[in-house]
Design an enzyme around this catalytic site. Structure first.
Site, short mmCIF file in Angstrom:
data_model
loop_
_atom_site.label_atom_id
_atom_site.label_comp_id
_atom_site.label_asym_id
_atom_site.label_seq_id
_atom_site.Cartn_x
_atom_site.Cartn_y
_atom_site.Cartn_z
N LYS A 126 11.87 35.09 -13.17
CA LYS A 126 11.88 34.50 -14.52
C LYS A 126 12.63 35.44 -15.45
CE LYS A 126 10.23 30.98 -16.92
NZ LYS A 126 9.96 29.62 -16.48
N ASP A 166 14.47 26.88 -19.53
CA ASP A 166 13.05 26.84 -19.88
C ASP A 166 13.04 26.62 -21.40
OD1 ASP A 166 10.22 27.52 -18.64
OD2 ASP A 166 10.24 28.54 -20.56
P1 NDP Z 1 11.98 22.93 -24.83
O1 NDP Z 1 12.59 24.08 -25.52
O2 NDP Z 1 12.84 21.78 -24.44
O3 NDP Z 1 10.78 22.37 -25.70
C1 NDP Z 1 9.65 23.13 -26.03
C2 NDP Z 1 9.42 22.90 -27.47
O4 NDP Z 1 8.04 23.05 -27.76
C3 NDP Z 1 10.17 23.94 -28.28
O5 NDP Z 1 11.12 23.33 -29.06
C4 NDP Z 1 9.09 24.63 -29.09
O6 NDP Z 1 9.44 24.78 -30.47
C5 NDP Z 1 7.94 23.69 -29.01
N1 NDP Z 1 6.74 24.46 -29.14
C6 NDP Z 1 6.58 25.78 -29.01
N2 NDP Z 1 5.33 26.13 -29.27
C7 NDP Z 1 4.70 25.00 -29.58
C8 NDP Z 1 3.37 24.70 -29.94
N3 NDP Z 1 2.44 25.64 -30.05
N4 NDP Z 1 3.03 23.41 -30.16
C9 NDP Z 1 3.95 22.46 -30.04
N5 NDP Z 1 5.22 22.69 -29.73
C10 NDP Z 1 5.59 23.94 -29.50
O7 NDP Z 1 11.20 23.50 -23.57
P2 NDP Z 1 10.76 22.76 -22.24
O8 NDP Z 1 10.37 21.35 -22.52
O9 NDP Z 1 11.77 23.04 -21.22
O10 NDP Z 1 9.47 23.58 -21.85
C11 NDP Z 1 8.14 23.21 -22.26
C12 NDP Z 1 7.13 23.83 -21.31
O11 NDP Z 1 7.38 23.37 -19.98
C13 NDP Z 1 7.17 25.35 -21.23
O12 NDP Z 1 5.86 25.82 -20.96
C14 NDP Z 1 8.04 25.61 -20.00
O13 NDP Z 1 7.77 26.88 -19.44
C15 NDP Z 1 7.57 24.48 -19.11
N6 NDP Z 1 8.47 24.10 -18.01
C16 NDP Z 1 9.79 23.80 -18.23
C17 NDP Z 1 10.59 23.41 -17.16
C18 NDP Z 1 11.99 22.99 -17.34
O14 NDP Z 1 12.62 22.62 -16.33
N7 NDP Z 1 12.55 22.98 -18.53
C19 NDP Z 1 10.07 23.37 -15.80
C20 NDP Z 1 8.66 23.64 -15.69
C21 NDP Z 1 7.92 24.01 -16.77
P3 NDP Z 1 9.69 26.26 -31.09
O15 NDP Z 1 10.85 26.78 -30.33
O16 NDP Z 1 9.99 26.03 -32.51
O17 NDP Z 1 8.44 27.06 -30.90
O1 2IT Z 2 9.02 26.87 -15.15
C1 2IT Z 2 9.89 26.37 -14.41
O2 2IT Z 2 9.62 25.98 -13.27
C2 2IT Z 2 11.23 26.22 -14.94
N1 2IT Z 2 11.46 26.56 -16.09
C3 2IT Z 2 12.33 25.68 -14.08
C4 2IT Z 2 12.89 26.74 -13.18
C5 2IT Z 2 14.12 26.37 -12.41
O3 2IT Z 2 14.65 27.29 -11.76
O4 2IT Z 2 14.56 25.22 -12.41
#
Ligand code: NDP
Ligand code: 2IT
Length: 446
Positions: A126, A166
């Site tokens: 990560k 992420d």
């Molecule tokens: P994004 O950046 O697309 O969206 C996350 C959004 O949530 C950010 O814009 C952030 O805003 C907002 N956010 C942060 N803190 C809070 C809060 N306390 N309450 C509500 N909203 C909040 O990220 P992802 O959708 O990619 O990721 C979301 C989650 O999913 C994370 O935990 C990530 O680790 C997980 N994840 C992502 C994967 C991927 O492929 N993208 C894969 C697996 C897991 P701000 O920046 O203003 O705080």
């Molecule tokens: O938390 C996760 O699994 C991710 N942000 C995606 C990682 C990846 O390598 O696609």
């Protein structure tokens, strides 16, 4: 917790007392694996836990860049290469002001077991930076990404370490990062995933995490003769993962009634459908990060500074960030008779919240199992890149479905094996741990 696991945890607390998030993720896994440690003493004699909790290496570096006013800005970058016994290090990059080495280690540790559960050949890693993309111009984001890659490129490679997105890192950032890597190395290779479809990306990678979360939920429901049709669903976050969840829940006949951002949450009793789903993408790219905009535009109620866990629902999908659902939120959900909690974000529930939910009368899907669809699709992207081929959308979707079913079945079977049938938190930790630990033992001290 077994005495062995407890000793290793105490050692870790003594060594890195300031790494609270990291210690939280280790405790969460260690709590589950006691029966496995008891059933095979070789894990202890080979000191597998001591080896697991120390990353292969952690790299931290300075990232200087210039903003639009020509001022020098300095951020810190990290890449933690945790464990590669199952394949190249694989895991996302997070750009968010809250990023510290402890958070990256916490997410990297989770990633080892998540990637193991997919059954694919990917190890755990990560990375990220405390760079805050909020309010930054495209040009500033490009400057930052290029400077970040200048250092990161020394440490990664298509069979070494393959970062992806992420929080704060999506298609645009991956583009800038990939362009810089290609230029520096004269090499067009699958060194990052989440690329644009025209330059080596995979169909469905943007949707894959959210779709995978819902496919996992579908399997949990199917297991007790239930289905998504007509289910009332609450979602937190509004980013990449939430968007995929909303799209797939709608397709399967459920209704999503909340979204949230750092500013609060919106309640849309008619459901987040049609143009409202596309609007989520605009919000995410606006750099504003406020869901209040959604409330203003679609005339729904906005609750500033609050979380959506007090709204009655059948299924809750926390998809924003870590520790966004605390003990009181968990109690509210149960009081309102939630039936399923399915984690889209990584570690969204605090340890106290998890303990409460594990003992409550609900079905609980943990992140390392439920959100593995994103990284699985990343691995499909690596496979397509290695062959200079593109699979069709249907092919990717079918494979994603298969992987999510495989993860579900492994977790369920592991829970049944140790008389904890249906405890997916336990099953995910046990099944993930065994795959990694056994490979470590096969490969000796390395
Ligand atoms: P994004 O950046 O697309 O969206 C996350 C959004 O949530 C950010 O814009 C952030 O805003 C907002 N956010 C942060 N803190 C809070 C809060 N306390 N309450 C509500 N909203 C909040 O990220 P992802 O959708 O990619 O990721 C979301 C989650 O999913 C994370 O935990 C990530 O680790 C997980 N994840 C992502 C994967 C991927 O492929 N993208 C894969 C697996 C897991 P701000 O920046 O203003 O705080
Ligand atoms: O938390 C996760 O699994 C991710 N942000 C995606 C990682 C990846 O390598 O696609």
């Amino acid at each position: 917790m077994s005495a062995y696991a407890n000793n290793v945890l105490e050692m870790l607390k003594g060594k890195y007392p300031w790494e609270k998030e990291y210690i939280q993720s280790v405790s969460e896994v260690f709590k589950s694996i006691t029966p496995v440690l008891d059933s095979n003493r070789e894990y202890q004699s080979n000191r597998i836990l001591e080896q697991l909790v120390e990353p292969d290496r952690s790299i931290s570096f300075r990232v200087p860049w210039k903003d639009d006013q020509g001022r020098v800005q300095v951020n810190t970058g990290h890449r933690v290469q945790f464990n590669n016994v199952l394949g190249p290090y694989k895991g996302g990059l997070r750009f968010h002001s809250s990023v510290t080495l402890s958070i990256i280690k916490c997410l990297g540790f989770e990633q080892i077991f998540k990637n193991a559960l997919t059954g694919l050949r990917i190890g755990g890693g990560k990375g990220g930076s405390d760079f805050n993309p909020r309010g930054k111009s495209d040009n500033e984001i490009m400057n930052f990404c290029q400077s970040f890659m200048l250092e990161l490129s020394r440490h990664i490679g298509a069979t070494i370490d393959v970062p992806a997105g992420d929080i704060g890192v999506g298609g645009r950032e991956i583009g800038y990062l990939f362009g810089m890597y290609r230029r520096m190395n004269k090499s067009f290779e699958g060194v990052l995933t989440g690329k644009g479809i025209a330059w080596g990306g995979s169909y469905l990678r943007p949707e894959a995490t959210g779709y995978g979360v819902v496919y996992f939920a579908e399997e949990m429901l199917k297991n007790i003769d239930d289905n998504m049709d007509g289910k009332v669903v609450t979602v937190s976050g509004f980013g990449n993962v939430s968007w995929g969840v909303v799209k797939k829940v709608n397709e399967l006949g459920g209704k999503v009634i909340t979204l949230s951002g750092p500013d609060g949450f919106i309640h849309d009793p008619d459901g987040v459908t049609g143009e409202k789903v596309d609007y989520m993408l605009k919000l995410r790219l606006s750099g504003n990060d406020v869901v209040k905009d959604y409330a203003d535009r679609f005339k729904v109620k906005f609750y500033p500074g609050e979380r959506p866990w007090d709204i009655p629902c059948d299924i809750a999908f926390p998809c924003a960030t870590q520790n966004e659902l605390e003990l009181d939120d968990a109690k509210n959900l149960v009081k309102n008779k939630v039936k399923y909690l399915v984690e889209g974000a990584n570690l969204p529930v605090t340890l106290e919240g998890m303990e409460f939910l594990e003992n409550a009368d609900i079905i609980y899907g943990p992140a390392k199992a439920c959100n593995a669809g994103g990284v699985a699709c990343s691995c499909f992207e690596m496979a397509q890149n290695a062959n200079f081929m593109n699979w069709t959308e249907d092919e990717v979707d079918n494979k994603l479905h298969q992987v999510m079913k495989h993860i579900h079945d492994q977790c369920y079977e592991a829970s049944a094996e140790f008389n904890k049938k249906g405890n997916y938190v336990f099953g995910a930790n046990v099944a993930g741990f065994r795959r990694v630990a056994d490979a470590m033992m096969d490969q000796g001290l390395s």
